[in-house]
Structures are given as structure tokens and as C-alpha cells.
Motif scaffolding. Sequence first.
Motif, short mmCIF file in Angstrom:
data_model
loop_
_atom_site.label_atom_id
_atom_site.label_comp_id
_atom_site.label_asym_id
_atom_site.label_seq_id
_atom_site.Cartn_x
_atom_site.Cartn_y
_atom_site.Cartn_z
N SER A 129 0.62 -0.93 0.27
CA SER A 129 0.33 -0.15 0.10
C SER A 129 0.92 1.26 -0.10
O SER A 129 0.76 2.65 -0.84
CB SER A 129 -0.82 -0.16 0.94
OG SER A 129 -0.62 -0.42 2.78
N ARG A 130 2.08 1.15 0.85
CA ARG A 130 2.73 2.32 0.86
C ARG A 130 3.71 3.11 -0.33
O ARG A 130 3.68 4.02 -0.90
CB ARG A 130 4.37 1.91 2.20
CG ARG A 130 5.05 3.30 1.90
CD ARG A 130 5.99 3.13 2.85
NE ARG A 130 7.22 4.81 2.60
CZ ARG A 130 8.41 4.26 3.88
NH1 ARG A 130 7.85 4.36 5.06
NH2 ARG A 130 8.92 5.10 3.76
N GLU A 131 3.87 1.46 -0.93
CA GLU A 131 4.62 1.47 -2.67
C GLU A 131 3.23 2.27 -3.81
O GLU A 131 3.70 2.88 -4.35
CB GLU A 131 5.00 0.09 -2.86
CG GLU A 131 5.56 0.04 -4.58
CD GLU A 131 5.76 -1.51 -4.98
OE1 GLU A 131 5.06 -2.07 -6.31
OE2 GLU A 131 5.73 -2.16 -4.58
N LEU A 132 1.96 2.07 -3.51
CA LEU A 132 1.41 2.46 -4.51
C LEU A 132 0.97 3.92 -4.21
O LEU A 132 0.61 4.59 -5.20
CB LEU A 132 -0.16 1.21 -4.25
CG LEU A 132 -0.58 0.01 -5.01
CD1 LEU A 132 -1.41 -0.67 -4.56
CD2 LEU A 132 0.04 0.30 -6.56
N LEU A 133 1.22 4.38 -2.91
CA LEU A 133 0.85 5.77 -2.27
C LEU A 133 1.99 6.27 -3.01
O LEU A 133 1.39 7.24 -3.47
CB LEU A 133 0.54 5.50 -0.99
CG LEU A 133 -0.55 5.33 -0.58
CD1 LEU A 133 -0.63 5.25 1.17
CD2 LEU A 133 -1.61 5.92 -1.06
N GLU A 134 3.36 6.00 -2.77
CA GLU A 134 4.60 6.52 -3.46
C GLU A 134 4.32 6.89 -4.88
O GLU A 134 4.86 7.90 -5.34
CB GLU A 134 5.29 6.15 -3.19
CG GLU A 134 5.73 6.26 -1.14
CD GLU A 134 6.68 5.50 -0.70
OE1 GLU A 134 7.91 5.34 -0.24
OE2 GLU A 134 7.16 4.46 -1.30
N SER A 135 3.90 6.12 -5.32
CA SER A 135 4.19 5.27 -6.89
C SER A 135 2.65 5.60 -8.25
O SER A 135 3.25 6.07 -9.37
CB SER A 135 5.09 4.13 -7.27
OG SER A 135 4.04 2.96 -6.72
N THR A 136 1.85 6.17 -7.51
CA THR A 136 0.62 5.46 -8.03
C THR A 136 -0.25 7.30 -8.01
O THR A 136 -0.11 7.21 -6.51
CB THR A 136 -0.50 5.00 -8.29
OG1 THR A 136 -1.08 4.48 -6.93
CG2 THR A 136 0.42 3.76 -8.81
N ASP A 137 -1.58 7.55 -8.49
CA ASP A 137 -2.01 8.64 -8.23
C ASP A 137 -3.88 8.23 -7.58
O ASP A 137 -4.62 8.34 -8.10
CB ASP A 137 -2.59 9.44 -9.07
CG ASP A 137 -3.01 8.83 -9.94
OD1 ASP A 137 -3.03 8.61 -10.40
OD2 ASP A 137 -3.47 10.49 -11.35
N MET A 138 -3.43 6.61 -7.54
CA MET A 138 -5.03 5.68 -7.81
C MET A 138 -5.83 5.77 -6.34
O MET A 138 -4.96 7.08 -5.05
CB MET A 138 -4.01 4.63 -7.09
CG MET A 138 -5.43 3.58 -7.05
SD MET A 138 -4.78 1.51 -6.51
CE MET A 138 -3.21 0.85 -8.46
N PRO A 139 -7.07 6.33 -6.14
CA PRO A 139 -7.77 6.45 -5.05
C PRO A 139 -7.34 6.03 -3.60
O PRO A 139 -7.37 4.41 -4.14
CB PRO A 139 -9.26 6.53 -5.47
CG PRO A 139 -9.15 6.90 -7.05
CD PRO A 139 -7.10 6.01 -7.22
#
Length: 322
Positions: free
Chosen positions: A274-284
Motif C-alpha cells: 500500500s505504501r508503494e502504491l501511495l508513493e508511485s501512483t495517484d490511485m484513490p
Amino acid sequence: MQHELLNELLKITEEEEIILQNRREIKKELYTNQSNFIIESEKFLSKDKMIMVRQHTRFVDFPKHKHNYIEINYVYNGELNQKVGNQKISLKQGELLFLNQHIEHEIAACATEDIVINFIIQPQFFDFIFSFLTTENRISNFLINSLYNSTQNGQFLYFKVSEVESIQDLIKKIIMEIRSSAFMSESTVKLYMGLLIVELIKHADKAEHTEDYPVQHYLIVESLKYIDENFQKASLYELSSQLNQPHYALSKEIKKATNYTFKELLQEKRLSKSRELLESTDMPIATIIDQVGYDNVSYFYRIFKNKYNQTPKQFREHLAKE
């Protein structure tokens, strides 16, 4: 290029200049804030980095110490004499020494021509390594015991690989890539490091090591691999079925080997993703929560804040400000 790099590394650093002029001892505060001499990765590695290289400081003895990270010593030129645990090791040019967080070592002062590169590696970097360590080998034993073993056994792996061209090329590529800090360097370094681990496994016959400690190797590697690949819907019962093990027995082995329960390992993987996705995407954020396998938003917020000391929204806002 290699000759230019050697000339650059032979230059006296500011810290070494002070040592030569004023005293023949290190300043511990440069390496740790602790009363015990445990060298801290935070002194050299920013929070968003997992791997860094640092040239070993010459002209001074390093007293007995540990690290809170995995360290790899690589002799670029000359030699490095040290005592690891109770064993004296003279590391020659082109040789590697892996040290886990639990082993003490002390290092004799290096001369001008002794160029040693220290790889500082956060333990969590090796999480994904388990996805391809499908057979028992010295490196996977070392990593499992170093990263998860609650007994905190000190271990090392000493690789006499100076004649293995593929390994030497990869190490030099890693050094050059980290020093260049070019676009995509961090991803490139992780890729090279993964390839280096594979090459070292292929040349495990050239490694000296501390005695391996007992671990149900196959079960643990397969469990970690399963979590890595199936974290969204992973369950202990499905894993135990795949491994043909009673779920309670498998749970006990995982806890014994890693000091974590299956649920705790799965949660760590989901939070890391989840941290990786928060850092690397603008996904809600709601989509990220679903992507990592949670359906209870308030529960996810609670465990995320407990892990990172801020909510997912605050984490992303902090990233944006930086």
C-alpha cells in the motif's frame, strides 16, 4: 572508466583528513546515536532508499561493532583485515563478505591503497528475493536466519569470487549506478542486486560461512513466496493445503523460524504494498485498500497509522510537499 573510478576512490576524504591530522580513532557519533556501538543505517541511508554504498574510512581501527542492517564488504582494491565473531578474515581484492545485523566484527586500519566498498542494505529489500529462492542454499539460509530468526544468531558469508567475471561486473555496475544517481538508478540497482544474489547462489561452492542454524527451510521459503505472490487473498489454510501440512503445524513453524505469525507477515506485506502504491501512483486510497486485500477501511487506516505514524492521506500529502 575503472581506472578513473579508482583514482577518485583513492582521494583522501574529509573524515580521513581529520583522522590523519588529529587522531587515530573514529568519531562514534558519525555512525550511531546509541551507547552501544551499533552502526545505524539512518546515518547514511535516507528513508526512501533501501541500498547505498559507502567507502570504508581508512587509516583507523574500527572497534567491535554491529549494524542494524545487512552489510556487504567488497574489496575494490588492496585488502581488508578484520575479526568477524571469533574468526580472523583477510578479505582480498574482488572478494565479498555478507554480515547480518547480529554479528560483531572489528576492523584493522586500512592503508591508502585499500579501497573497500560497504553496501548498506535495509533488511526489507530482501523480501522480494524470496520469490525466486526456491531451493535450499547458503544465501537463502543466511537471509532467513538473519531477517527472521528470533534467536538473533550472528552470521556471515565469505565469498572468494575474485575470479568470477560475472559477479565482478555486476558489483561494479551497482557501484557506478549508485554514484551516478541517474534516472531510474534505484530500480536499476535493485535489479542488479537481485542478479548478484542469483550469481552468488550459482557460485555457492566458493563461500565460507558460519554453521547454519536449523530452520524448516522449504516450508518457510514457500510460505514467504506464497505471501509475496498472493497477498491480496492469501490464507493460512490455502497455504497449508498447498504444502500438504496441517495448518496449526505450519503456523508453528512460521512463528518459530520468523518470530512472526502468518497473519503478521501478511499484514506487513500488504502495508508495504500500500505504501508503494501511495508513493508511485495517484490511485484513490479506497482503491489501494481494495488492491492490497482489505475491505474494512477503518481497520486499514488504524494499522497503517500504527505502522507509519500517519494516515494514508497524510502520508500522500507529505510526499506531495516534498
